[in-house]
Design a protein around this motif. Structure first.
Motif, PDB file in Angstrom:
ATOM      1  N   LEU A 205      18.421  16.358  41.588  1.00  0.00           N
ATOM      2  CA  LEU A 205      18.352  15.707  42.903  1.00  0.00           C
ATOM      3  C   LEU A 205      19.235  14.473  42.948  1.00  0.00           C
ATOM      4  O   LEU A 205      19.437  13.795  41.944  1.00  0.00           O
ATOM      5  CB  LEU A 205      16.903  15.283  43.205  1.00  0.00           C
ATOM      6  N   ASN A 206      19.753  14.204  44.122  1.00  0.00           N
ATOM      7  CA  ASN A 206      20.405  12.935  44.386  1.00  0.00           C
ATOM      8  C   ASN A 206      19.445  12.098  45.219  1.00  0.00           C
ATOM      9  O   ASN A 206      19.107  12.461  46.346  1.00  0.00           O
ATOM     10  CB  ASN A 206      21.724  13.132  45.146  1.00  0.00           C
ATOM     11  N   ALA A 207      18.997  10.994  44.635  1.00  0.00           N
ATOM     12  CA  ALA A 207      17.987  10.152  45.295  1.00  0.00           C
ATOM     13  C   ALA A 207      18.581   9.200  46.315  1.00  0.00           C
ATOM     14  O   ALA A 207      17.844   8.447  46.961  1.00  0.00           O
ATOM     15  CB  ALA A 207      17.225   9.346  44.234  1.00  0.00           C
ATOM     16  N   PHE A 208      19.909   9.224  46.471  1.00  0.00           N
ATOM     17  CA  PHE A 208      20.565   8.173  47.234  1.00  0.00           C
ATOM     18  C   PHE A 208      21.055   8.642  48.605  1.00  0.00           C
ATOM     19  O   PHE A 208      21.965   8.057  49.184  1.00  0.00           O
ATOM     20  CB  PHE A 208      21.710   7.589  46.393  1.00  0.00           C
ATOM     21  N   GLU A 209      20.419   9.698  49.110  1.00  0.00           N
ATOM     22  CA  GLU A 209      20.772  10.196  50.433  1.00  0.00           C
ATOM     23  C   GLU A 209      20.627   9.138  51.536  1.00  0.00           C
ATOM     24  O   GLU A 209      21.462   9.090  52.446  1.00  0.00           O
ATOM     25  CB  GLU A 209      19.917  11.420  50.766  1.00  0.00           C
ATOM     26  N   PRO A 210      19.587   8.291  51.498  1.00  0.00           N
ATOM     27  CA  PRO A 210      19.457   7.325  52.593  1.00  0.00           C
ATOM     28  C   PRO A 210      20.688   6.455  52.808  1.00  0.00           C
ATOM     29  O   PRO A 210      21.125   6.255  53.946  1.00  0.00           O
ATOM     30  CB  PRO A 210      18.235   6.492  52.173  1.00  0.00           C
ATOM     31  N   VAL A 211      21.272   5.935  51.732  1.00  0.00           N
ATOM     32  CA  VAL A 211      22.438   5.062  51.906  1.00  0.00           C
ATOM     33  C   VAL A 211      23.674   5.877  52.314  1.00  0.00           C
ATOM     34  O   VAL A 211      24.538   5.399  53.051  1.00  0.00           O
ATOM     35  CB  VAL A 211      22.717   4.224  50.639  1.00  0.00           C
ATOM     36  N   ILE A 212      23.737   7.126  51.866  1.00  0.00           N
ATOM     37  CA  ILE A 212      24.822   8.003  52.307  1.00  0.00           C
ATOM     38  C   ILE A 212      24.748   8.210  53.813  1.00  0.00           C
ATOM     39  O   ILE A 212      25.742   8.065  54.533  1.00  0.00           O
ATOM     40  CB  ILE A 212      24.766   9.358  51.573  1.00  0.00           C
ATOM     41  N   PHE A 213      23.560   8.542  54.297  1.00  0.00           N
ATOM     42  CA  PHE A 213      23.400   8.822  55.718  1.00  0.00           C
ATOM     43  C   PHE A 213      23.620   7.566  56.558  1.00  0.00           C
ATOM     44  O   PHE A 213      24.257   7.621  57.617  1.00  0.00           O
ATOM     45  CB  PHE A 213      22.020   9.413  55.999  1.00  0.00           C
TER      46      PHE A 213
END
Length: 465
Positions: free
Chosen positions: A356-364
């Motif tokens: 998993l990539n846990a850093f989707e929020p900052v990407i979005f």
């Protein structure tokens, strides 16, 4: 304020009685006071459309009780319509790979569904956020899928504006096709070009950006919904896994495709890196164009003054009559910001670990901002700048006739070395190229006039032959 008591694995917590979110949302809101901003409304809509599609699918396969499923679907429709946006209180940047966002949606939908069924909010024995609203799902397939749906919608708007911009440049290219000006390389006089040719090139690069973005757009249509926690589909009925993407395509109105490998689709977010790169490239191209416009319009008395940008506002609080190129300047700043966003997105895409990539929020957070600011910037670029640009034809012509750059056309006749000698003499004396050539007896006037033809110099071939 009245409260209800809700419990989760951490313990009990007071939740304001009138709100539709619950304990897990409230914990996320308490933990992540980062940007001070709310979630993108298109993102909220995308998450809830997934919830609706899941409820439809689970109803079809008989996993969800009919009354509960119908209540969830109705609640989803209300949220999609924007009725409960104020109950989405999670900061866009957060830890937990987006679990807080997912639970915010689950709790709002559950509590509204509970009300629809005639009960009070917080009575999760009737409709449970996890067991019913989140049935067959995980944050790890909901959030990346919602991110792609949101990006797709934002990109569609962006592409529409870019096509409009390309057309606007093409219109200006036609309008300025006979305006001869001096071309410049490294800010030094080069050879003549038409203003129309310059604007045609602007249209061409925007068309190329459109093609890049469309290619990245196709990658976004591949989603991992149905993969649940790590892509294996644990806790999701196999019939659900087979049907969820077609149902989501119908609900969202987008032509989505299930990832061939759901584990890959859950682990890797390279499609967002690709999209960000294309958005950044487009922004850089537009910033270069904005630089050109600022240079060509510089003045009005001591700059180039080849074109006029529409005056949109006072340029100074102290200098009367000063008008600044504010629209090109904002395009520059948008590009700077998008370039920074691209760095953050690149780092976050690389930072995924194992399943998993846990850093989707900052990407979005960054990709949504990049697309929206570019779209809005292009809109103001067209309306408040490009459409009303005018040319100062006399100034453009004067620069060409007085430039030493036109000496280039003499090279096929007298050679590079002799042409360079003529250019140096003209620069030193301040005379025109024509005057120096005639004075030195290098060419006859009739032959010289056929060679020094600025319009012909803007096309392929040896001028004069």
């Amino acid at each position: 304020m009245d409260f209800r008591i809700e419990s989760d694995s951490i313990g009990d917590k007071k939740v304001p009685k009138e709100v539709y979110y619950g304990v897990q949302t409230l914990r996320g809101a308490d933990n992540f006071k980062i940007t001070g901003l709310r979630l993108n409304e298109e993102f909220i809509k995308s998450v809830v459309q997934i919830k609706k599609a899941a409820a439809i699918t689970n109803l079809e396969i008989g996993e969800l009780e009919v009354n509960i499923g119908k209540a969830i679907i109705k609640a989803c429709d209300e949220v999609i319509a924007g009725k409960f946006n104020e109950d989405f209180i999670i900061d866009p940047i957060q830890g937990g790979a987006g679990t807080s966002i997912n639970m915010n949606a689950n709790e709002v939908i559950a509590n509204r569904a509970i009300e629809i069924l005639g009960y009070e909010k917080g009575n999760y024995r009737i409709v449970h956020p996890n067991d019913h609203v989140n049935m067959g799902q995980s944050t790890n397939d909901v959030i990346p899928t919602a991110g792609k749906i949101t990006a797709l919608r934002l990109v569609i708007k962006n592409l529409d504006k870019l096509k409009e911009l390309s057309n606007a440049f093409s219109e200006k290219a036609e309008q300025f096709k006979d305006v001869i000006k001096m071309g410049r390389t490294q800010l030094q006089d080069a050879v003549p070009i038409t203003l129309g040719q310059e604007f045609s090139a602007y249209s061409a690069v925007v068309k190329r950006d459109i093609a890049r973005i469309q290619k990245a757009q196709d990658e976004l249509k591949v989603v991992n919904i149905g993969g649940t926690a790590v892509g294996t589909g644990i806790n999701a009925d196999s019939r659900y896994v087979d049907r969820i993407v077609p149902r989501l395509s119908f609900v969202s109105g987008l032509n989505l495709k299930k990832a061939d490998d759901l584990i890959d689709g859950t682990q890797n977010l390279d499609s967002f890196a690709s999209l960000s790169a294309t958005i950044k490239t487009c922004a850089l191209n537009l910033s270069k164009i904005a630089n050109d416009l600022r240079l060509m319009s510089s003045g009005p008395r001591t700059g180039l003054g080849e074109i006029n940008l529409p005056a949109k506002q006072n340029g100074s609080s102290i200098m009367p009559g000063k008008v600044n190129p504010v629209i090109p300047e904002v395009i520059n700043q948008i590009a700077f910001n998008i370039a920074g966003n691209d760095v953050a997105i690149s780092m976050a895409v690389e930072a995924g670990q194992l399943e998993l990539n846990a850093f989707e929020p900052v990407i979005f957070y960054n990709i949504f901002e990049s697309i929206q600011t570019l779209t809005n910037g292009v809109d103001t670029f067209i309306k408040n700048c490009i459409l009303d640009i005018t040319a100062n034809e006399e100034i453009c012509s004067e620069y060409v006739n007085n430039s030493v750059g036109i000496v280039t056309a003499l090279c096929p006749y007298i050679g590079y070395a002799e042409s360079a000698k003529i250019a140096k003499m003209a620069i030193k004396s301040g005379e025109s190229i024509k005057k120096v050539v005639l004075r030195e007896g290098v060419l006859k006037e009739k032959e010289l006039n056929s060679i020094i033809n600025p319009l012909k110099m803007t096309k392929p071939g040896i001028v004069g032959k």
